[in-house]
Design a protein around this motif. Structure first.
Motif, PDB file in Angstrom:
ATOM      1  N   ASN A  44       3.735 -12.938 -40.120  1.00  0.00           N
ATOM      2  CA  ASN A  44       2.611 -13.811 -39.807  1.00  0.00           C
ATOM      3  C   ASN A  44       2.585 -14.967 -40.796  1.00  0.00           C
ATOM      4  OD1 ASN A  44       1.268 -12.881 -42.181  1.00  0.00           O
ATOM      5  ND2 ASN A  44       0.444 -11.149 -41.053  1.00  0.00           N
ATOM      6  N   SER A  45       1.609 -15.835 -40.655  1.00  0.00           N
ATOM      7  CA  SER A  45       1.522 -17.010 -41.526  1.00  0.00           C
ATOM      8  C   SER A  45       1.324 -16.630 -42.985  1.00  0.00           C
ATOM      9  CB  SER A  45       0.370 -17.910 -41.080  1.00  0.00           C
ATOM     10  OG  SER A  45       0.601 -18.370 -39.770  1.00  0.00           O
ATOM     11  N   THR A 108      -3.103 -15.007 -39.602  1.00  0.00           N
ATOM     12  CA  THR A 108      -2.753 -16.297 -39.010  1.00  0.00           C
ATOM     13  C   THR A 108      -3.785 -17.382 -39.281  1.00  0.00           C
ATOM     14  OG1 THR A 108      -3.826 -15.638 -36.940  1.00  0.00           O
ATOM     15  CG2 THR A 108      -1.444 -15.240 -37.124  1.00  0.00           C
ATOM     16  N   LYS A 122      -6.310 -22.531 -38.679  1.00  0.00           N
ATOM     17  CA  LYS A 122      -5.124 -21.790 -38.258  1.00  0.00           C
ATOM     18  C   LYS A 122      -3.988 -22.331 -39.114  1.00  0.00           C
ATOM     19  CE  LYS A 122      -2.069 -20.948 -34.379  1.00  0.00           C
ATOM     20  NZ  LYS A 122      -1.762 -21.276 -32.975  1.00  0.00           N
TER      21      LYS A 122
END
Length: 153
Positions: A44-45, A108, A122
């Motif tokens: 994920n981020s 995220t 985001k």
């Protein structure tokens, strides 16, 4: 006649036995795909991107020519947010906030912990998208103006 029936029975059993073997292989391939998807889904981020840095952009403003927005995200999960209202007098055009941010469960999006209101973003590769108050990506003609680009790492 018994030999023919016996031969057909053996052929039928062999055919059915081969069919079951094929199903097992397909099942095995499906299991491998499921495991691969689980591995990909763990990225994920938060854990895959170099998200710390400074992001800049000019967001829309209802009563000015735009809001110059600078967001600094640090590895220790602290932030500094500076917003300059363009076209306003110097006394009331700059707002700066500092504090902590938290990641959502998916890793995220982040939410800035501030005294009044809230900001959510985001997080993507070298950019962050400002989210609306419900946590959705802003859409429409001005959507690109709500994206802050990474300028300093």
């Amino acid at each position: 006649m018994k030999k023919i029936v016996l031969g057909l029975a053996i052929a039928a059993m062999t055919f059915v036995g081969c069919k079951n073997g094929e199903k097992t292989e397909t099942s095995s391939e499906e299991t491998t795909e499921t495991v691969d998807q689980a591995i990909v889904d763990s990225h994920n981020s938060e854990n895959s991107l170099d998200w710390a840095g400074v992001y800049e952009g000019t967001t829309p403003c209802a009563d000015c020519s735009g809001i110059e927005t600078i967001l600094e995200l640090k590895n220790d999960k602290t932030f500094k947010l500076s917003q300059t209202y363009l076209g306003k007098t110097e006394d009331d055009n700059l707002f700066t906030q500092e504090g902590n941010f938290i990641w959502n469960q998916d890793g995220t999006e982040i939410r800035l912990k501030i005294v009044s209101g809230s900001f959510q973003f985001k997080v993507g590769e070298n950019q962050v998208w400002m989210l609306d108050e419900k946590g959705n990506v802003i859409e429409g003609d001005l959507a690109n103006m709500y994206i802050l680009k990474k300028t300093i790492q």
